[in-house]
Design an enzyme around this catalytic site. Sequence first.
Site, PDB file in Angstrom:
ATOM      1  N   ASN A 100      -4.606   7.866  -8.451  1.00 22.77           N
ATOM      2  CA  ASN A 100      -5.055   9.261  -8.385  1.00 22.77           C
ATOM      3  C   ASN A 100      -4.278  10.136  -9.359  1.00 22.77           C
ATOM      4  O   ASN A 100      -3.516  11.021  -8.973  1.00 22.77           O
ATOM      5  CB  ASN A 100      -4.907   9.806  -6.967  1.00 22.77           C
ATOM      6  N   HIS A 185      -8.098   3.430   2.116  1.00 20.10           N
ATOM      7  CA  HIS A 185      -7.496   4.557   2.857  1.00 20.10           C
ATOM      8  C   HIS A 185      -8.530   4.922   3.910  1.00 20.10           C
ATOM      9  O   HIS A 185      -9.588   5.435   3.575  1.00 20.10           O
ATOM     10  CB  HIS A 185      -7.231   5.721   1.903  1.00 20.10           C
ATOM     11  N   ASP A 311       4.525   5.716   1.056  1.00 14.19           N
ATOM     12  CA  ASP A 311       3.488   6.721   0.777  1.00 14.19           C
ATOM     13  C   ASP A 311       4.115   7.887   0.016  1.00 14.19           C
ATOM     14  O   ASP A 311       3.890   9.049   0.320  1.00 14.19           O
ATOM     15  CB  ASP A 311       2.816   7.210   2.072  1.00 14.19           C
TER      16      ASP A 311
END
Lengths: 430, 316
Positions: A100, A185, A311
Amino acid sequence: MKEKYLINARIVDPKNKMDEKGGLIIDEKGQIKAVGKKVNSLNIPNDVEKIDLKDQILLPGLVDMRVFVGEPGFEYKENFRTLSNAALSGGVTSVVSMPNTSPVIDNVSMVDFLKRRGRDKSKINIFPAASLTKNTNGEQMTEFGLLKRKGIAAFTDGIKTIQNPQLMSRIMNFASQSNSLIMQHAEDNILSKGGLINDGEISTRLGLQGIPYLAEKIIVERDLAFLEDYFCRYHISQVSSKKTIDVIRKAKKEGKIFTAGVSINNLSLNENDIGDFKTFLKLSPPLRTENDRISLIEGINDGSIDVIVSDHKPEDEESKRLTFAKAATGAAGVETLLPLALELFHNNSIKLEKLIASMTSNPAKILDIDKGSLDIGNDADLCLLDINKPWVVKQNELRSKSKNTPIENRKLQGQIIKTFIKGEIVFNRS
Amino acid sequence: MAITKKLKTVKIKQNHLLGIQDLSYSEISHILDEAKTFIKLNKSSSKKVDLLRGKTQINLFFEPSTRTQSSFELAGKRLGADVMSMNIINSAIKKGETLIDTAMTLNAMHPDIIVIRHQDSGAPNLLSQKVNCAVINAGDGRREHPTQALLDALTIINRKGKVQGLKIAICGDILHSRVARSNIYLMNMLGAEINVVAPKTLLPHSIERLGVKAYTDMKKGLDNCDIVMMLRLQHERMQGSFVPSPREYYEYFGLTHDKLKLAKKDALIMHPGPMNRGVEIDTNLADDINRSVIREQVELGVAVRMACLKIFCKKI
């Protein structure tokens, strides 16, 4: 490079079921030549470099399967150099970088760029993930085969979920051809629309729209249903709720083959920590109830969950200094992954071997890479841990470019002293 | 509630009025006592005092509001403060300025008090961390609307003498309502028994944990109640469909003469406004001066806001 003899350590290597006093020999190429109790101060040749580890714990370097880098596009949040420094100080030697970025990692030329930048600017091993769909739009799948051949380790839309069931089934069907790893996800967009934190008492009190656990559960159930017909390497990036664990546990018991991860944040914090609108705790998946947290620990212990990830999502101050609804999602955490995870060891929630495996050998196995273990012939990516060292997390001492730690002022026990990559000491705590 | 002279010496701990949750019983009594002194003033021919002369009050409304904004404006002016109402539509906010930057800009003009309404829950809390004047919450997202709850309490006390021991039904869109939340905290603290009545889709998760009984049937929820507080169906905060139609909603959850019969004979009807007549409340009931205290709520709202401005303006 001279051969290195690391002696007087407690060697913990979950893959090889090793937990013993001993040492480790690194050969001239920076690879592991020997390991274990046979390596000790009695049999060291004269012309080698000797390092006394003073009874500290020697581990394989950690493999963090979910890390966001700011490059390209968000260099002001994190770049390869700052990420590398942050990771090494936490004993993380390999990361899977999320796609991303801006532009998104969705084509072969972007992979070349990433590999070059990663090589030039960072010391850690970067295993880039590419997106599942072009521009993570959830419409057109990316070139799994070509990208994998270029060195892409896994495919995921990162912070996004493939919503369209037809597309997801085709992705799983097609990906099996190139044996590509698919990481989902799990969050249903429509159920979670407008949601900011876990749907529950806290969301009611704070007046924030909730994200129901069902948003996660139904995507997991859907994908596992697909897996029966379209078998592929499938991994659920992060699980957050008890109900999802129940689904996973049942499916694994029935013999379905897939893996699942959990963020250290969901394992160590719960929705109460959000307090008075702390935007650093706005996370995805959201922090849920204490019951959920405990079930995640059980999930690690019974094998329902395979890996723990940081994360790590660096966000600059401007993205967080907003109202809760407008603030960016995510927390920095690569350098506190292991120390925070050790809380679960110190409070007897998870055994050390299990905990370390979930951050070394398990992710390496899922990714199919020669990392996360002390196998002879592997690169000597190692970290040395003082498991009892008390310290306090301070924002301004973090090495990450962004300081959005969710555990500011938390008292932790256990700290990395040294980190090695290919036999070289690349981090040394003074 | 006992309103005694002794309570008037109470010091308010908070520098800001962000929510009922932050206040103690005695602090609330103190605010309500202050408000009582202004009711008479507001009815007299000369309505102005100079308690806040020389003070600057900024009204920062990020959401459209008629009654709350004008109520705060009037309250400030009657206390002698210089009141400025920011028109957000023409402001830099629309040009992408963040709340913090707006706050810092306004802060540089040395206001004594900022009254804020914002669509995001928690916005007044954020603002209060960045400015060195008092912040009063005039409604944030779905979280709190403290002055509305205070004026509701004052209205009830005015009519019933007390809140303690009363049975209050809060009906309608609880999920999106900050008025409901503030009232639940406040009426609970003042010793009332609270029922919330709404279709399941408009009841927030774990609402019982806030100390209420939840009903999905008006007949059960209104049974033997002293106060029936109706809430507006908040279309602007709704994403997607929560109820099939206003007609269906009115049939089951709209307040009508028939449903009101289940409450006590002298039960009062309240509504924070603006009303959707024929959706949540029968239009004749809303105007029934024997039952409805809706206009009184507006009247006492000014007094409550004067009390809040006076008390919190002096804090910093």
